[in-house]
Design an enzyme around this catalytic site. Structure first.
Site, PDB file in Angstrom:
ATOM      1  NE  ARG A  98     -24.912   5.086 -29.124  1.00  0.00           N
ATOM      2  CZ  ARG A  98     -24.914   4.680 -30.385  1.00  0.00           C
ATOM      3  NH1 ARG A  98     -25.900   5.021 -31.176  1.00  0.00           N
ATOM      4  NH2 ARG A  98     -23.939   3.938 -30.857  1.00  0.00           N
ATOM      5  CG  ASP A 114     -21.907   3.694 -27.804  1.00  0.00           C
ATOM      6  OD1 ASP A 114     -22.740   4.442 -27.260  1.00  0.00           O
ATOM      7  OD2 ASP A 114     -22.154   3.035 -28.831  1.00  0.00           O
TER       8      ASP A 114
HETATM    9  N1  GTP Z   1     -19.232  11.080 -29.703  1.00  0.00           N
HETATM   10  C1  GTP Z   1     -19.473  11.063 -31.001  1.00  0.00           C
HETATM   11  N2  GTP Z   1     -20.715  10.719 -31.384  1.00  0.00           N
HETATM   12  C2  GTP Z   1     -20.962  10.696 -32.707  1.00  0.00           C
HETATM   13  C3  GTP Z   1     -19.990  11.026 -33.674  1.00  0.00           C
HETATM   14  N3  GTP Z   1     -20.572  10.913 -34.896  1.00  0.00           N
HETATM   15  C4  GTP Z   1     -21.836  10.520 -34.704  1.00  0.00           C
HETATM   16  N4  GTP Z   1     -22.095  10.392 -33.388  1.00  0.00           N
HETATM   17  C5  GTP Z   1     -23.308   9.959 -32.736  1.00  0.00           C
HETATM   18  O1  GTP Z   1     -23.443   8.583 -32.961  1.00  0.00           O
HETATM   19  C6  GTP Z   1     -24.800   8.230 -32.857  1.00  0.00           C
HETATM   20  C7  GTP Z   1     -25.135   7.306 -34.038  1.00  0.00           C
HETATM   21  O2  GTP Z   1     -26.047   6.432 -33.585  1.00  0.00           O
HETATM   22  P1  GTP Z   1     -26.892   5.440 -34.478  1.00  0.00           P
HETATM   23  O3  GTP Z   1     -27.509   6.164 -35.610  1.00  0.00           O
HETATM   24  O4  GTP Z   1     -27.807   4.719 -33.536  1.00  0.00           O
HETATM   25  O5  GTP Z   1     -25.842   4.432 -35.137  1.00  0.00           O
HETATM   26  P2  GTP Z   1     -24.933   3.307 -34.582  1.00  0.00           P
HETATM   27  O6  GTP Z   1     -25.011   3.099 -33.136  1.00  0.00           O
HETATM   28  O7  GTP Z   1     -23.606   3.614 -35.128  1.00  0.00           O
HETATM   29  O8  GTP Z   1     -25.452   1.923 -35.136  1.00  0.00           O
HETATM   30  P3  GTP Z   1     -26.295   1.509 -36.380  1.00  0.00           P
HETATM   31  O9  GTP Z   1     -27.569   1.018 -35.813  1.00  0.00           O
HETATM   32  O10 GTP Z   1     -25.576   0.421 -37.062  1.00  0.00           O
HETATM   33  O11 GTP Z   1     -26.436   2.697 -37.265  1.00  0.00           O
HETATM   34  C8  GTP Z   1     -25.591   9.535 -32.826  1.00  0.00           C
HETATM   35  O12 GTP Z   1     -26.015   9.796 -31.500  1.00  0.00           O
HETATM   36  C9  GTP Z   1     -24.577  10.588 -33.244  1.00  0.00           C
HETATM   37  O13 GTP Z   1     -24.798  11.864 -32.671  1.00  0.00           O
HETATM   38  C10 GTP Z   1     -18.692  11.395 -33.207  1.00  0.00           C
HETATM   39  O14 GTP Z   1     -17.784  11.666 -33.959  1.00  0.00           O
HETATM   40  N5  GTP Z   1     -18.505  11.389 -31.867  1.00  0.00           N
END
Ligand code: GTP
Length: 429
Positions: free
Chosen positions: A326, A324
């Protein structure tokens, strides 16, 4: 419109009228046209009281979004790697040739063959943000929202705040800017109430119409079916004044391309729905950190690796990205700008709670409101299918590897590989 016409609209003329407009000029002594619209290097107007921001904004450095510099400083212990990467303790074999090795996570140094799930490092200092424009968006659900577009001093992306309700205002947007007219202020959205044809003052809304922002909260007939816990959260909160907040990271595939690989689109919709029902209003801080910060191109490669049998975390690691990448300092700064320093945060991700609160606890999460996938609550409208199931299961179940233990009672360990606070449904949905 030709370039000449466009210029004429803002031309300084002795009549005091905006050329081509049927409206009369303002009765105020301040003309309603701008004598000389200022365009900053990237097309945004940065002038006025935020001069320190102006300077830093005008010397934007490459993105410094992600926090994984700490990965280089904190290599993952071998024992953790074993738990994370499999029972045999094998680092997933890289199926990429050196020639195909991606350069690095945007804005981060090369971090070596693997990276770990390490809580995000808090920025020492919060970024500076400036809301450059805001506009009312009537939505297809009937709720009106105010879209706020932000600039900042650490990257050149347009991060957004989607504001529900009319109580939440941006300090930087409302601040007066040198030389601007009332029309300038209204054009960049720094007005109270509503705009209407002929309005001349940004500050006094003398509209004959009520200026209340329509929200679904007032209409019980507009209440759609909702999750029991979410319903509870919304009803419980109806007496509160603390806004609901969602920090949402961009997901092109889930929000635009109808992807059922993740639940991002569903979460965004659900957050919006809950905020539109909440009398305290709400904010979706929409951060442009696609694919957990690795960017769309790399996320698509990760998808291909997933189709080759890896889970979402393994795929990132095999591409030499952190699990992650971010960070949330921009979200903290945006919430401060919106004077929303006490929030109810919609998330299952505890990293977000700590990160959004900021290095000096500038923002306080007074309550966490869980986001439970609709399908897990047997509600219609949620993302379903094998892929999203795998995605959610990775977040939840692989915790047993990451944390080396599994709850022996019903359900699963509460804290997951991605640090999520979700319980897997016992029926294996
Ligand atoms: N690298 C990668 N990123 C993904 C994948 N699937 C989803 N994402 C990314 O994961 C991120 C999801 O972020 P959020 O919606 O903030 O969710 P979260 O951090 O899981 O936490 P919550 O607040 O609980 O929803 C987005 O930027 C998506 O593009 C994947 O398979 N690989």
């Amino acid at each position: 419109m030709s370039g000449t016409e466009a210029t004429r609209s803002f031309d300084t003329s002795s009549s005091g009228l905006v050329s081509g407009s049927p409206e009369k000029g303002s009765s105020d002594s301040t003309p309603i046209y701008s004598p000389k619209p200022k365009i900053a290097g990237n097309g945004y107007h940065f002038s006025g009281s935020n001069s320190s921001i102006d300077q830093s904004m005008n010397s934007i450095t490459p993105p410094a979004h992600a926090s994984p510099t700490l990965l280089a400083l904190n290599p993952m212990p071998r024992s953790d790697l074993t738990m994370l990467l499999g029972a045999e303790g094998q680092v997933p074999p890289s199926i990429l040739t050196p020639a195909f090795t991606p350069p690095t996570t945007p804005s981060t140094p090369l971090i070596g063959p693997v990276a770990s799930k390490i809580p995000p490092k808090l920025m020492q200092e919060l970024p500076k943000v400036n809301c450059v424009v805001r506009a009312r968006i009537p939505t297809t659900t009937g709720t009106e929202i105010f879209l706020h577009l932000y600039q900042n001093n650490i990257d050149n992306k347009e991060h957004l705040a989607i504001v529900f309700g009319n109580k939440i205002r941006s300090k930087s947007l409302d601040a007066p800017r040198e030389g601007e007219t009332e029309l300038d202020r209204m054009i960049r959205g720094a007005y109270t109430g509503r705009l209407f044809p002929g309005r001349t003052s940004s500050r006094v809304d003398d509209s004959p119409m009520p200026s209340r922002v329509p929200s679904r909260a007032a209409s019980s007939t507009a209440l759609p079916k909702m999750a029991s816990t979410a319903k509870l959260a919304t009803l419980e909160s109806s007496t509160r004044t603390v806004p609901l907040v969602r920090i949402h990271s961009e997901c092109y595939t889930g929000e635009i391309a109808w992807s059922a690989r993740c639940d991002c689109g569903e979460q965004l919709d659900e957050a919006a729905r809950l905020m539109s029902l909440d009398p305290a209003g709400g904010v979706v801080v929409y951060l442009r950190q696609e694919g957990r910060g690795i960017g769309l191109g790399e996320k698509l490669k990760a998808y291909n690796l997933q189709d080759l049998g890896n889970d979402t975390v393994q795929a990132n690691l095999m591409l030499r990205h952190p699990a992650d990448a971010r960070s949330y300092g921009l979200a903290t700064a945006i919430l401060m700008d919106l004077e929303s320093v006490n929030v109810r945060l919609l998330t299952n991700n505890p990293d977000k709670i700590a990160a959004v609160e900021g290095p000096g606890k500038e923002v306080k999460v007074v309550e966490r409101v869980p986001m439970i996938p609709l399908a897990w609550q047997n509600l219609k409208g949620g993302v379903t299918g094998k892929e999203v199931g795998d995605y959610l299961r990775t977040k939840v179940c692989v915790s047993s590897l990451r944390w080396g233990k599994r709850r022996e009672t019903d359900g699963w360990e509460q804290v997951t590989q991605m640090g999520h606070l979700l319980d897997l449904p016992t029926d294996g949905n």
